[in-house]
Enzyme design. Sequence first.
Site, PDB file in Angstrom:
ATOM      1  N   LYS A   1       0.840  -1.191   0.000  1.00  0.00           N
ATOM      2  CA  LYS A   1       0.000   0.000   0.000  1.00  0.00           C
ATOM      3  C   LYS A   1       0.882   1.251   0.000  1.00  0.00           C
ATOM      4  O   LYS A   1       1.956   1.263   0.627  1.00  0.00           O
ATOM      5  CB  LYS A   1      -0.905  -0.047   1.236  1.00  0.00           C
ATOM      6  CG  LYS A   1      -1.965   1.037   1.336  1.00  0.00           C
ATOM      7  CD  LYS A   1      -2.833   0.749   2.549  1.00  0.00           C
ATOM      8  CE  LYS A   1      -3.811   1.857   2.866  1.00  0.00           C
ATOM      9  NZ  LYS A   1      -4.618   1.542   4.068  1.00  0.00           N
TER      10      LYS A   1
ATOM     11  N   SER B   1      -9.268   2.162   3.668  1.00  0.00           N
ATOM     12  CA  SER B   1      -8.385   2.893   2.786  1.00  0.00           C
ATOM     13  C   SER B   1      -7.553   1.994   1.889  1.00  0.00           C
ATOM     14  O   SER B   1      -6.878   2.483   0.979  1.00  0.00           O
ATOM     15  CB  SER B   1      -7.470   3.805   3.611  1.00  0.00           C
ATOM     16  OG  SER B   1      -6.633   3.059   4.464  1.00  0.00           O
TER      17      SER B   1
ATOM     18  N   SER C   1      -9.649  -0.108   7.819  1.00  0.00           N
ATOM     19  CA  SER C   1      -9.137  -0.023   6.450  1.00  0.00           C
ATOM     20  C   SER C   1      -8.588  -1.310   5.862  1.00  0.00           C
ATOM     21  O   SER C   1      -8.243  -1.353   4.689  1.00  0.00           O
ATOM     22  CB  SER C   1      -8.064   1.064   6.359  1.00  0.00           C
ATOM     23  OG  SER C   1      -8.634   2.328   6.602  1.00  0.00           O
TER      24      SER C   1
END
Length: 466
Positions: free
Chosen positions: A80, A155, A179
């Site tokens: 990420k 997220s 997330s």
Amino acid sequence: MADERVHAFGDDALGEHDAVGLAALVRSGEVSAEELARAAAERARKVDAALEPVAFAAYGKPVARAERSAPLYGVPSFLKDNVDLRGMPTGQGSAAFRARPARRTAGFAVQFLGTGLSVLGKTRLPEFGLNASTEYAAADPVRNPWRTTHSPGASSGGSAALVAAGVVPIAHANDGGGSIRIPAACCGLVGLKPTRGRLVANEQGRRLPIDLVTDGVVTRSVRDTAAFFAAAERQHRNPVLPALGLVEGPGKDPLRIGLLIDSPTATADADTRRTVEATAARLEAMGHRVEPVELPFGRQFQQDFTAYWGFIAFLIAATGKLMHDPGFRPGRLDGLTSGLRRGFQREFTRLPGVLRRLRQMEQPYEDLFRTHDAILSPVLAHVPPPLGHLSPNVPFDELIERLHHYVAYTPVNNVTGGPGIALPTGATAEGLPVGVHLSAARGQERILLELAYALEADRPWRRIQD
């Protein structure tokens, strides 16, 4: 864009295997790590225009640092875009931030690579991971592979989209309010937020007065999640927590499971309610005792969590140049970050009380598990919304109310440090995934994985390629 389903599954080196299966093929010599990386890169290119999940691609030069004996050696993956990996830029999902190649590799990224995974690039996230949908003020969103007109969650939305679409079987995710679990629920994946301290501490989260952030992965199979955490524990073992080891199947003992459908601040929609109730019935049929339970947290918790969320946004805006980028441009922060910051500035004197109350939640959370082994709830109060519903361009007061209603279950685990897992046990009539959430006491990920194995064996997860 047309409302369609998008995936990259095909007859190549990756096939339809999960990460454990691919690692076994590499060990046997049937395929090479290089072949898997090339196949994953080709799949990423195939879906990128439709889903836009990739922030930075290093397809020609993936990063791999583990010995061949590592459990997941040769399996391609992504990090990420809020964790540093030397040589790759870290953009934090923000137009206010100018991404430059990182000079060092974060501690968690070292642990991630140590499991044997190779990194082909970075995945997109909303600005600083603050939103529950991977959308932007002035850029195209990440789209849900199951229905491209809908949100993939956030997220870790870019990671979830890549895994759900079959580009890679496993990808990095992290969780400061849901997330890992939110995009897992939206994209039909398994997403375990571990106990605080289970993995190497997140470098951003550990700077905060209350560390909300834990790293992990999203996967398509329970055994991939279990294998990752076992492999990560070989790299870093926290002696304060019970050892996890490799969990390989369902548990044998009947458990007492609390059932929570409506949160103290939101009512679950019909599809979500139906999915949780059906999952509860399946657990009862397996011999577990399922009974209603109430959380000892109400609207005060929602208000305090929002205030702390605003404090984080304020820190980002106030210290961006120092912490992130000397060219940081706070005027380009999106509407959600800016609105959260303004809200904190209006009521900053509340912060000591907010911190005190949030810290005091740990004991009531642990007390829930004196009488129950796990708690079953929704991940989210309603199914994945259409893109635009949670856009940072929605007026702030309206957006924050939508987020309060949507993200009504997961933040408790971040504040208390307890583990939680999202599992894809349901779907809407239109085919959108619906997830359920299981929580346990701190250090008890084994219970969650054993229940996840049982549910997966009882009724295998839906496959996008079908």
